[in-house]
Design a protein around this motif. Structure first.
Motif, PDB file in Angstrom:
ATOM      1  N   LYS A 149       0.826  -1.207   0.000  1.00  0.00           N
ATOM      2  CA  LYS A 149       0.000   0.000   0.000  1.00  0.00           C
ATOM      3  C   LYS A 149       0.861   1.256   0.000  1.00  0.00           C
ATOM      4  CE  LYS A 149      -4.135   1.953   2.082  1.00  0.00           C
ATOM      5  NZ  LYS A 149      -5.196   1.780   3.115  1.00  0.00           N
ATOM      6  N   THR A 150       1.926   1.242   0.797  1.00  0.00           N
ATOM      7  CA  THR A 150       2.840   2.393   0.840  1.00  0.00           C
ATOM      8  C   THR A 150       3.468   2.618  -0.530  1.00  0.00           C
ATOM      9  OG1 THR A 150       3.352   2.029   3.170  1.00  0.00           O
ATOM     10  CG2 THR A 150       4.927   3.331   1.900  1.00  0.00           C
ATOM     11  N   ASP A 151       3.900   1.539  -1.175  1.00  0.00           N
ATOM     12  CA  ASP A 151       4.537   1.648  -2.488  1.00  0.00           C
ATOM     13  C   ASP A 151       3.555   2.180  -3.531  1.00  0.00           C
ATOM     14  OD1 ASP A 151       6.904   0.737  -1.436  1.00  0.00           O
ATOM     15  OD2 ASP A 151       6.595  -1.345  -2.060  1.00  0.00           O
ATOM     16  N   GLN A 152       2.299   1.733  -3.462  1.00  0.00           N
ATOM     17  CA  GLN A 152       1.283   2.231  -4.396  1.00  0.00           C
ATOM     18  C   GLN A 152       1.059   3.721  -4.223  1.00  0.00           C
ATOM     19  OE1 GLN A 152      -2.091  -0.265  -3.539  1.00  0.00           O
ATOM     20  NE2 GLN A 152      -1.501  -1.833  -5.018  1.00  0.00           N
ATOM     21  N   LEU A 153       0.983   4.166  -2.969  1.00  0.00           N
ATOM     22  CA  LEU A 153       0.755   5.588  -2.704  1.00  0.00           C
ATOM     23  C   LEU A 153       1.948   6.434  -3.147  1.00  0.00           C
ATOM     24  CD1 LEU A 153      -0.956   5.358   0.806  1.00  0.00           C
ATOM     25  CD2 LEU A 153      -2.028   5.997  -1.366  1.00  0.00           C
ATOM     26  N   ARG A 154       3.161   5.925  -2.945  1.00  0.00           N
ATOM     27  CA  ARG A 154       4.353   6.645  -3.398  1.00  0.00           C
ATOM     28  C   ARG A 154       4.343   6.795  -4.913  1.00  0.00           C
ATOM     29  NH1 ARG A 154       9.918   4.869  -0.321  1.00  0.00           N
ATOM     30  NH2 ARG A 154       9.418   5.691   1.735  1.00  0.00           N
ATOM     31  N   MET A 155       3.973   5.722  -5.596  1.00  0.00           N
ATOM     32  CA  MET A 155       3.960   5.762  -7.056  1.00  0.00           C
ATOM     33  C   MET A 155       2.913   6.746  -7.567  1.00  0.00           C
ATOM     34  SD  MET A 155       5.610   4.500  -9.564  1.00  0.00           S
ATOM     35  CE  MET A 155       5.460   4.665 -11.342  1.00  0.00           C
ATOM     36  N   VAL A 156       1.737   6.709  -6.966  1.00  0.00           N
ATOM     37  CA  VAL A 156       0.683   7.640  -7.373  1.00  0.00           C
ATOM     38  C   VAL A 156       1.118   9.075  -7.115  1.00  0.00           C
ATOM     39  CG1 VAL A 156      -1.666   8.434  -6.882  1.00  0.00           C
ATOM     40  CG2 VAL A 156      -1.205   5.999  -7.112  1.00  0.00           C
ATOM     41  N   GLY A 157       1.775   9.317  -5.970  1.00  0.00           N
ATOM     42  CA  GLY A 157       2.265  10.659  -5.672  1.00  0.00           C
ATOM     43  C   GLY A 157       3.248  11.151  -6.711  1.00  0.00           C
ATOM     44  N   ASP A 186      -5.332   5.275  -7.569  1.00  0.00           N
ATOM     45  CA  ASP A 186      -5.166   6.388  -8.502  1.00  0.00           C
ATOM     46  C   ASP A 186      -6.486   6.972  -9.000  1.00  0.00           C
ATOM     47  OD1 ASP A 186      -5.987   4.305 -10.083  1.00  0.00           O
ATOM     48  OD2 ASP A 186      -4.326   4.427 -11.509  1.00  0.00           O
ATOM     49  N   ALA A 187      -7.584   6.725  -8.314  1.00  0.00           N
ATOM     50  CA  ALA A 187      -8.893   7.212  -8.772  1.00  0.00           C
ATOM     51  C   ALA A 187      -8.923   8.735  -8.871  1.00  0.00           C
ATOM     52  CB  ALA A 187      -9.991   6.719  -7.832  1.00  0.00           C
ATOM     53  N   GLU A 188      -8.361   9.406  -7.865  1.00  0.00           N
ATOM     54  CA  GLU A 188      -8.358  10.874  -7.864  1.00  0.00           C
ATOM     55  C   GLU A 188      -7.500  11.416  -8.999  1.00  0.00           C
ATOM     56  OE1 GLU A 188      -7.168  14.543  -4.876  1.00  0.00           O
ATOM     57  OE2 GLU A 188      -7.655  12.587  -4.023  1.00  0.00           O
TER      58      GLU A 188
END
Length: 229
Positions: A149-157, A186-188
């Motif tokens: 989850k952390t990695d996904q959020l970093r990538m989206v950021g 990445d919905a937003e």
């Protein structure tokens, strides 16, 4: 060596010394990857060159005379493809590239070793561009922590930062292409891109490893901002 299901010889890497299993598997995959071998034969910096080639062959993003910004460019596979397709060798177009890592020179490509998230990076990139861009493309990836989850959020950021930069520098009608990973995080980002561009889609070129969640978001027909019109 043994043959795989396609009849090609499959190289098996022996574990030696302190080599981790993950390193062994990565090396084995590289040695058996047909795109890696093809890139070496054809003088391309990386297998990633074929991802951009496939996307551009289908969607025709890169045209003669365009200005292209390549974020996360090293080792240079995408810049090589872009330089060829915008006509750098004929004195047309412009390719501006940055990366945290060094990148050996590519004729006609303007490169700077920069952290894209650094405070001065956007200003430096704009100066290098000497005008607005037709295409902003990003093959950047965030460093992984091993926590999904952390990695996904970093990538989206990271993609969000690239998209914000693209919105500042693209010409109306321009294109944004960025690597991302399949997730619901990445919905937003997708909603924002759909407001800013006429067309938004996810694409996964054949050159992307099929066992990877890697895919690319492609946004075309930038609607422009007051400052870009």
């Amino acid at each position: 060596m043994a043959k795989d299901t396609t009849g090609r010889l499959h190289v098996t890497v022996k574990s030696a010394g302190k080599r981790k299993l993950s390193s062994k598997l990565w090396l084995e995959r590289q040695l058996n990857d047909p795109y890696v071998a093809r890139a070496k034969r054809e003088g391309l910096r990386s297998r990633a060159a074929y991802k951009l080639t496939e996307i551009d062959d289908k969607y025709h993003l890169l045209k003669s005379g365009m200005t292209v910004v390549d974020l996360g460019a090293a080792p240079g596979g995408w810049s090589q493809v872009a330089a060829k397709r915008v006509g750098i060798a004929s004195g047309k177009g412009r390719v501006v590239a940055i990366d945290l890592l060094e990148m050996p020179e590519i004729p006609g490509v303007t490169f700077a070793q920069l952290d894209f998230l650094g405070e001065r990076a956007p200003e430096r990139l704009v100066a290098m561009m000497d005008g607005r861009a037709d295409v902003v493309m990003s093959d950047m990836a965030a460093n992984t922590t091993g926590h999904r989850k952390t990695d996904q959020l970093r990538m989206v950021g990271l993609v969000e930062a690239a998209a914000a930069f693209a919105a500042e520098v693209l010409k109306p009608g321009g294109t944004f292409l960025a690597k991302t990973f399949q997730s619901g995080a990445d919905a937003e980002l997708m909603a924002q891109l759909k407001r800013d561009y006429a067309g938004v889609r996810h694409v996964k070129p054949a050159a992307s490893r099929q066992d990877s969640s890697e895919r690319y978001v492609l946004a075309t027909g930038f609607r422009g901002t007051k400052s870009s019109q």
